[in-house]
Scaffold this motif. Structure first.
Motif, short mmCIF file in Angstrom:
data_model
loop_
_atom_site.label_atom_id
_atom_site.label_comp_id
_atom_site.label_asym_id
_atom_site.label_seq_id
_atom_site.Cartn_x
_atom_site.Cartn_y
_atom_site.Cartn_z
N LEU A 23 -8.22 1.06 -8.42
CA LEU A 23 -9.60 0.93 -7.97
C LEU A 23 -9.59 0.79 -6.46
O LEU A 23 -8.70 0.15 -5.89
CB LEU A 23 -10.27 -0.30 -8.58
CG LEU A 23 -10.53 -0.27 -10.08
CD1 LEU A 23 -11.25 -1.55 -10.51
CD2 LEU A 23 -11.32 0.96 -10.50
N ILE A 24 -10.60 1.39 -5.82
CA ILE A 24 -10.73 1.31 -4.37
C ILE A 24 -12.09 0.71 -4.04
O ILE A 24 -13.06 0.90 -4.77
CB ILE A 24 -10.50 2.68 -3.71
CG1 ILE A 24 -11.33 3.79 -4.37
CG2 ILE A 24 -9.02 3.05 -3.78
CD1 ILE A 24 -11.09 5.19 -3.82
N TRP A 33 -16.18 -1.75 -6.37
CA TRP A 33 -14.89 -1.19 -6.75
C TRP A 33 -15.11 0.01 -7.63
O TRP A 33 -16.00 0.01 -8.49
CB TRP A 33 -14.05 -2.24 -7.47
CG TRP A 33 -13.60 -3.33 -6.54
CD1 TRP A 33 -14.23 -4.52 -6.30
CD2 TRP A 33 -12.45 -3.32 -5.71
NE1 TRP A 33 -13.54 -5.23 -5.38
CE2 TRP A 33 -12.43 -4.53 -4.99
CE3 TRP A 33 -11.43 -2.39 -5.50
CZ2 TRP A 33 -11.42 -4.84 -4.09
CZ3 TRP A 33 -10.42 -2.70 -4.60
CH2 TRP A 33 -10.42 -3.93 -3.91
N GLN A 34 -14.32 1.05 -7.41
CA GLN A 34 -14.51 2.29 -8.16
C GLN A 34 -13.22 3.10 -8.20
O GLN A 34 -12.28 2.84 -7.46
CB GLN A 34 -15.60 3.13 -7.51
CG GLN A 34 -15.23 3.61 -6.11
CD GLN A 34 -16.32 4.44 -5.46
OE1 GLN A 34 -17.44 3.98 -5.34
NE2 GLN A 34 -15.98 5.66 -5.07
N VAL A 109 -0.40 4.20 -1.86
CA VAL A 109 -1.81 4.48 -1.63
C VAL A 109 -2.08 4.31 -0.14
O VAL A 109 -1.73 3.29 0.45
CB VAL A 109 -2.71 3.53 -2.44
CG1 VAL A 109 -4.18 3.75 -2.13
CG2 VAL A 109 -2.43 3.67 -3.93
N ARG A 110 -2.70 5.34 0.47
CA ARG A 110 -3.10 5.28 1.88
C ARG A 110 -4.59 5.54 1.96
O ARG A 110 -5.04 6.67 1.74
CB ARG A 110 -2.33 6.32 2.71
CG ARG A 110 -0.86 6.01 2.87
CD ARG A 110 -0.15 7.01 3.80
NE ARG A 110 -0.59 8.39 3.71
CZ ARG A 110 -0.12 9.29 2.86
NH1 ARG A 110 0.80 8.95 2.00
NH2 ARG A 110 -0.58 10.54 2.88
N GLU A 115 -13.79 5.06 4.69
CA GLU A 115 -14.36 5.20 3.35
C GLU A 115 -14.08 4.01 2.44
O GLU A 115 -14.93 3.65 1.63
CB GLU A 115 -13.83 6.47 2.68
CG GLU A 115 -14.40 7.74 3.25
CD GLU A 115 -14.16 8.92 2.33
OE1 GLU A 115 -14.43 8.81 1.11
OE2 GLU A 115 -13.70 9.96 2.82
N HIS A 116 -12.89 3.42 2.57
CA HIS A 116 -12.49 2.34 1.65
C HIS A 116 -11.71 1.26 2.39
O HIS A 116 -10.94 1.55 3.29
CB HIS A 116 -11.65 2.91 0.51
CG HIS A 116 -12.42 3.90 -0.31
ND1 HIS A 116 -12.36 5.26 -0.07
CD2 HIS A 116 -13.33 3.74 -1.31
CE1 HIS A 116 -13.17 5.88 -0.90
NE2 HIS A 116 -13.77 4.98 -1.65
#
Length: 148
Positions: A23-24, A33-34, A109-110, A115-116
């Motif tokens: 989730l990001i 969170w999505q 994860v980068r 955006e996040h």
């Protein structure tokens, strides 16, 4: 020329073989969170290409290195009023196409900080509970049916 978003998008549930889900956290909506989501770049862009592009843009993960599957599911939902300005006048609904992407545990994860702002790997039920979007939560709850 103003370029509006196309109301056709993908939702990509990224998960490990153990059904841990990535989730990001949205930069423009803290606490939202999505899974990876994103709109087609052009009307004729294949949905799989949209999924591959959005996964890379949002997480740095090369989707073709994992197992990407079109789940054959679509969600039609009303676009939240706070984001309607991104679409042409009169567009109120979006059609979201659901994919799953299996990656190895420990996949790097980068995030794009514009955006996040954060990410977390959660067991699938906990991930569904943490999602702000009902359609995202429902997709995650279907994960055991679609995972290898």
């Amino acid at each position: 020329m103003v370029r509006f978003k196309i109301p056709q998008s993908v939702l990509v549930v990224i998960h490990t073989p153990a059904l841990e889900v990535l989730l990001i956290n949205r930069a423009d909506a803290p606490g939202f969170w999505q899974s990876v989501t994103g709109s087609r770049a052009r009307d004729d862009e294949p949905l799989e290409e949209t999924a591959v592009r959005e996964v890379f843009e949002e997480t740095g993960i090369a989707a073709r290195a994992g197992v990407l599957r079109d789940w054959g599911l679509e969600n039609v939902y009303q676009i939240y009023p706070r984001w309607r300005h991104r679409y042409a006048e009169g567009v109120t609904h979006n059609t979201e196409h659901v994919f799953g992407l299996q990656v190895p545990a420990g996949t790097e994860v980068r995030l794009d900080p514009r955006e996040h702002t954060g990410f977390q790997w959660l067991p699938w039920r906990a991930a569904a509970d943490a999602c702000f979007s009902p359609s995202n939560a429902e997709a995650i709850l279907l994960l055991p049916q679609f995972a290898e």
